[in-house]
Design a protein around this motif. Sequence first.
Motif, PDB file in Angstrom:
ATOM      1  N   MET A  24      86.717 -50.626  89.723  1.00  0.00           N
ATOM      2  CA  MET A  24      86.957 -49.312  89.118  1.00  0.00           C
ATOM      3  C   MET A  24      85.724 -48.411  89.276  1.00  0.00           C
ATOM      4  O   MET A  24      85.858 -47.222  89.564  1.00  0.00           O
ATOM      5  CB  MET A  24      87.336 -49.442  87.647  1.00  0.00           C
ATOM      6  CG  MET A  24      87.712 -48.121  87.016  1.00  0.00           C
ATOM      7  SD  MET A  24      88.450 -48.257  85.376  1.00  0.00           S
ATOM      8  CE  MET A  24      87.233 -49.179  84.482  1.00  0.00           C
ATOM      9  N   TYR A  25      84.544 -48.963  89.094  1.00  0.00           N
ATOM     10  CA  TYR A  25      83.304 -48.208  89.276  1.00  0.00           C
ATOM     11  C   TYR A  25      83.250 -47.634  90.693  1.00  0.00           C
ATOM     12  O   TYR A  25      82.976 -46.450  90.891  1.00  0.00           O
ATOM     13  CB  TYR A  25      82.098 -49.114  89.014  1.00  0.00           C
ATOM     14  CG  TYR A  25      80.765 -48.448  89.222  1.00  0.00           C
ATOM     15  CD1 TYR A  25      80.135 -47.791  88.162  1.00  0.00           C
ATOM     16  CD2 TYR A  25      80.127 -48.452  90.461  1.00  0.00           C
ATOM     17  CE1 TYR A  25      78.901 -47.169  88.350  1.00  0.00           C
ATOM     18  CE2 TYR A  25      78.910 -47.832  90.652  1.00  0.00           C
ATOM     19  CZ  TYR A  25      78.299 -47.188  89.592  1.00  0.00           C
ATOM     20  OH  TYR A  25      77.088 -46.568  89.770  1.00  0.00           O
ATOM     21  N   HIS A  26      83.536 -48.484  91.683  1.00  0.00           N
ATOM     22  CA  HIS A  26      83.491 -48.027  93.075  1.00  0.00           C
ATOM     23  C   HIS A  26      84.597 -47.018  93.365  1.00  0.00           C
ATOM     24  O   HIS A  26      84.384 -46.060  94.117  1.00  0.00           O
ATOM     25  CB  HIS A  26      83.570 -49.215  94.034  1.00  0.00           C
ATOM     26  CG  HIS A  26      82.308 -50.018  94.046  1.00  0.00           C
ATOM     27  ND1 HIS A  26      81.136 -49.564  94.610  1.00  0.00           N
ATOM     28  CD2 HIS A  26      82.023 -51.228  93.513  1.00  0.00           C
ATOM     29  CE1 HIS A  26      80.186 -50.464  94.445  1.00  0.00           C
ATOM     30  NE2 HIS A  26      80.687 -51.489  93.784  1.00  0.00           N
ATOM     31  N   LYS A  27      85.769 -47.202  92.783  1.00  0.00           N
ATOM     32  CA  LYS A  27      86.879 -46.262  92.994  1.00  0.00           C
ATOM     33  C   LYS A  27      86.493 -44.871  92.488  1.00  0.00           C
ATOM     34  O   LYS A  27      86.717 -43.866  93.166  1.00  0.00           O
ATOM     35  CB  LYS A  27      88.134 -46.768  92.281  1.00  0.00           C
ATOM     36  CG  LYS A  27      89.343 -45.899  92.463  1.00  0.00           C
ATOM     37  CD  LYS A  27      89.912 -46.036  93.845  1.00  0.00           C
ATOM     38  CE  LYS A  27      91.259 -45.356  93.944  1.00  0.00           C
ATOM     39  NZ  LYS A  27      91.848 -45.522  95.269  1.00  0.00           N
ATOM     40  N   LEU A  28      85.908 -44.800  91.290  1.00  0.00           N
ATOM     41  CA  LEU A  28      85.480 -43.512  90.736  1.00  0.00           C
ATOM     42  C   LEU A  28      84.332 -42.918  91.546  1.00  0.00           C
ATOM     43  O   LEU A  28      84.318 -41.720  91.835  1.00  0.00           O
ATOM     44  CB  LEU A  28      85.075 -43.673  89.271  1.00  0.00           C
ATOM     45  CG  LEU A  28      86.202 -43.970  88.292  1.00  0.00           C
ATOM     46  CD1 LEU A  28      85.636 -44.397  86.943  1.00  0.00           C
ATOM     47  CD2 LEU A  28      87.122 -42.769  88.127  1.00  0.00           C
ATOM     48  N   ASN A  29      83.382 -43.739  91.915  1.00  0.00           N
ATOM     49  CA  ASN A  29      82.212 -43.268  92.662  1.00  0.00           C
ATOM     50  C   ASN A  29      82.576 -42.766  94.056  1.00  0.00           C
ATOM     51  O   ASN A  29      82.000 -41.800  94.533  1.00  0.00           O
ATOM     52  CB  ASN A  29      81.191 -44.402  92.801  1.00  0.00           C
ATOM     53  CG  ASN A  29      79.951 -44.149  91.995  1.00  0.00           C
ATOM     54  OD1 ASN A  29      79.932 -43.327  91.098  1.00  0.00           O
ATOM     55  ND2 ASN A  29      78.904 -44.878  92.313  1.00  0.00           N
ATOM     56  N   ASP A  30      83.502 -43.453  94.705  1.00  0.00           N
ATOM     57  CA  ASP A  30      83.812 -43.160  96.099  1.00  0.00           C
ATOM     58  C   ASP A  30      84.987 -42.205  96.277  1.00  0.00           C
ATOM     59  O   ASP A  30      85.299 -41.829  97.400  1.00  0.00           O
ATOM     60  CB  ASP A  30      84.110 -44.466  96.851  1.00  0.00           C
ATOM     61  CG  ASP A  30      82.905 -45.401  96.868  1.00  0.00           C
ATOM     62  OD1 ASP A  30      81.770 -44.922  96.668  1.00  0.00           O
ATOM     63  OD2 ASP A  30      83.108 -46.618  97.065  1.00  0.00           O
ATOM     64  N   HIS A  31      85.645 -41.819  95.180  1.00  0.00           N
ATOM     65  CA  HIS A  31      86.822 -40.952  95.277  1.00  0.00           C
ATOM     66  C   HIS A  31      86.406 -39.583  95.817  1.00  0.00           C
ATOM     67  O   HIS A  31      85.512 -38.940  95.278  1.00  0.00           O
ATOM     68  CB  HIS A  31      87.485 -40.808  93.906  1.00  0.00           C
ATOM     69  CG  HIS A  31      88.892 -40.327  93.974  1.00  0.00           C
ATOM     70  ND1 HIS A  31      89.216 -39.046  94.366  1.00  0.00           N
ATOM     71  CD2 HIS A  31      90.059 -40.961  93.712  1.00  0.00           C
ATOM     72  CE1 HIS A  31      90.523 -38.909  94.329  1.00  0.00           C
ATOM     73  NE2 HIS A  31      91.065 -40.062  93.936  1.00  0.00           N
ATOM     74  N   LYS A  32      87.070 -39.135  96.875  1.00  0.00           N
ATOM     75  CA  LYS A  32      86.662 -37.894  97.546  1.00  0.00           C
ATOM     76  C   LYS A  32      86.858 -36.652  96.685  1.00  0.00           C
ATOM     77  O   LYS A  32      86.207 -35.639  96.908  1.00  0.00           O
ATOM     78  CB  LYS A  32      87.411 -37.738  98.870  1.00  0.00           C
ATOM     79  CG  LYS A  32      88.907 -37.523  98.723  1.00  0.00           C
ATOM     80  CD  LYS A  32      89.583 -37.352 100.078  1.00  0.00           C
ATOM     81  CE  LYS A  32      91.067 -37.163  99.960  1.00  0.00           C
ATOM     82  NZ  LYS A  32      91.497 -35.945  99.299  1.00  0.00           N
TER      83      LYS A  32
END
Length: 75
Positions: A24-32
């Motif tokens: 989830m951390y990576h999804k939020l961080n990497d979301h364009k």
Amino acid sequence: MDTDLNTVHVFKTDIRKMDTGCAMYHKLNDHKDIQQWSIDHDDIDCVLRVVSETLQPEAIITLISDFGHKCQELV
């Protein structure tokens, strides 16, 4: 640079803590479409703030819910 308040979305969640290695951390961080995000773990409501010029609150709620967390928009 000032942030347009219409682009700041605020949610009550049940995210008590988040490891920087979790999906989830990576999804939020990497979301364009997410410029910035934060979770206030000191707040009883674990408030999630998301800055996005394009995402609607429903899309953010779905994103968080897909990880098994509760997420409700605060207005």
